[in-house]
Design an enzyme around this catalytic site. Structure first.
Site, mmCIF file in Angstrom:
data_model
loop_
_atom_site.group_PDB
_atom_site.id
_atom_site.type_symbol
_atom_site.label_atom_id
_atom_site.label_comp_id
_atom_site.label_asym_id
_atom_site.label_seq_id
_atom_site.Cartn_x
_atom_site.Cartn_y
_atom_site.Cartn_z
ATOM 1 N N GLU A 18 0.838 -1.205 0.000
ATOM 2 C CA GLU A 18 0.000 0.000 0.000
ATOM 3 C C GLU A 18 0.869 1.249 0.000
ATOM 4 O OE1 GLU A 18 -3.105 -0.265 -1.116
ATOM 5 O OE2 GLU A 18 -3.749 -1.423 0.633
ATOM 6 N N ASP A 153 -4.797 0.676 -8.858
ATOM 7 C CA ASP A 153 -6.192 0.265 -9.017
ATOM 8 C C ASP A 153 -6.501 -0.080 -10.471
ATOM 9 O OD1 ASP A 153 -6.228 1.061 -6.397
ATOM 10 O OD2 ASP A 153 -7.128 3.006 -6.827
HETATM 11 C C1 GLA Z 1 -5.437 4.369 -3.741
HETATM 12 C C2 GLA Z 1 -4.802 4.850 -5.031
HETATM 13 C C3 GLA Z 1 -3.729 3.883 -5.495
HETATM 14 C C4 GLA Z 1 -2.749 3.552 -4.376
HETATM 15 C C5 GLA Z 1 -3.480 3.211 -3.092
HETATM 16 C C6 GLA Z 1 -2.555 3.050 -1.918
HETATM 17 O O1 GLA Z 1 -6.153 3.196 -3.936
HETATM 18 O O2 GLA Z 1 -5.791 4.957 -6.034
HETATM 19 O O3 GLA Z 1 -3.077 4.428 -6.614
HETATM 20 O O4 GLA Z 1 -1.841 4.599 -4.182
HETATM 21 O O5 GLA Z 1 -4.449 4.189 -2.755
HETATM 22 O O6 GLA Z 1 -1.788 1.927 -2.074
#
Ligand code: GLA
Length: 338
Positions: A18, A153
């Site tokens: 994350e 994502d």
């Molecule tokens: C969100 C963002 C991703 C990533 C996560 C953390 O989901 O859209 O790009 O940075 O947070 O891991």
């Protein structure tokens, strides 16, 4: 577009890794069953897009030649159409209907699900490069919605595979499928009750802190950091999180390959502790949700997604009963036309 097209964009769960994507690091996400469905029906006359968000009971309409800016779900639709046009895709006048079973703000990426479903419903080309499409969707968030999110994502949603998590190396965007064989164990998500928004608050601030740490260390990405030595607080803790989280992604892939699910649970706990203490991305509602899952016997539990609210992911051994409201999650198919 000669006919009605229906496309499905799944949400995603990030098993581990994350706040690493925008630091050229590692992550291990997968697409899930729940998601967003977009139906596009051609409009024979005019040059307009008409859009309806069924779950919200809201509508939007705009001319293809004069898209204009907007907010909320409308910014995703307008931004996706604008980016598709800019990339050379012909978008035809149509009526778009959006519906889904992935609550907005749940931290399971309703945004990427919507962007991916919109793209697949609107483009004519079946054979499109999915990594390019993920980058296009990311530009929608960055440039039209105002969230400086990374590619995690969109890659998970567009490139995921049934039964597998995707180990992504964001330095070169290489992706390797990692089988997720849990036997009698199961993964669940549980909403914290606190909605999570990217475009405001903590997420963009953390990104700025990572950029400041890079500048202080004289490197272009935290992937090149060898330690956080000498950095002032809190930059040292932000770097420590990113470095330790990258290491946990590979440790998780090894634990899964060895079928060591106790270890997988311990890694989820370690990730959460790092996100809470070093990255400071937790809120009281998320802490209470983690505690409820652990009390119910989870082998590990951690916040998932951008943090500051959203859902918690937990791994349960056989025999343990997750709290009410928990939903089982497993790797499902990537975004697709139905
Ligand atoms: C969100 C963002 C991703 C990533 C996560 C953390 O989901 O859209 O790009 O940075 O947070 O891991």
């Amino acid at each position: 577009m000669a006919e009605r097209v229906v496309a499905r964009g799944p949400g995603r769960v990030n098993l581990i890794g994350e706040h690493t994507d925008y630091n050229d690091g590692l992550a291990l996400p997968f697409a899930i069953e729940r998601g967003v469905t977009v139906t596009a029906e051609p409009l024979p006359h005019g040059d307009r897009i008409e859009a309806r968000a069924l779950d919200l009971g809201e509508e939007d309409a705009f001319a293809l030649g004069e898209i204009g800016a907007s907010e909320g779900w409308r910014a995703f639709v307008r931004g996706t159409v604008a980016e598709l046009q800019a990339a050379g895709h012909a978008v035809r006048p149509c009526r778009i209907t959006i519906e889904g079973d992935l609550p907005h703000g749940s931290g399971l990426s309703s945004s990427a699900a919507l962007e991916a479903a919109l793209c697949l419903a609107l483009i004519e080309d079946d054979d499109v490069d999915r990594v390019e499409l993920a980058k296009l969707c990311s530009r929608v968030e960055n440039d039209h919605v105002g969230a400086r999110t990374g590619l995690l994502d969109q890659l998970a949603v567009l490139c995921g595979a049934e039964g597998r998590a995707l180990r992504i190396d964001f330095r070169d965007l290489t992706m390797d499928a990692v089988p997720l064989e849990l036997g009698d164990w199961r993964l669940v998500t549980l909403g914290s009750g606190a909605s999570h928004e990217h475009a405001g608050g903590g997420y963009n601030e953390r990104r700025a802190e990572c950029a400041a740490a890079c500048e202080a260390l004289g490197i272009s990405s935290l992937r090149d950091a060898t330690g956080a030595g000498g950095l002032p607080d809190p930059l040292d803790r932000r770097v420590r999180h990113v470095l330790s989280e990258n290491a946990r992604v590979d440790a998780m892939a090894e634990a899964l390959a060895a079928g060591d699910l106790e270890r997988a649970g311990a890694l989820l706990d370690a990730s959460h502790a790092s996100l809470r203490d070093d990255y400071e991305a937790s809120v009281p509602e998320v802490e209470r949700t983690v505690a409820a899952l652990k009390d119910a016997g989870a082998a590990g539990a951690r916040m998932v997604g951008g943090g500051f609210g959203g859902s918690v992911l937990a791994l349960f051994p056989p025999g343990a009963t997750p709290p009410d409201g928990s939903v089982s999650v497993a790797p499902g198919p990537a975004a697709r036309r139905l």
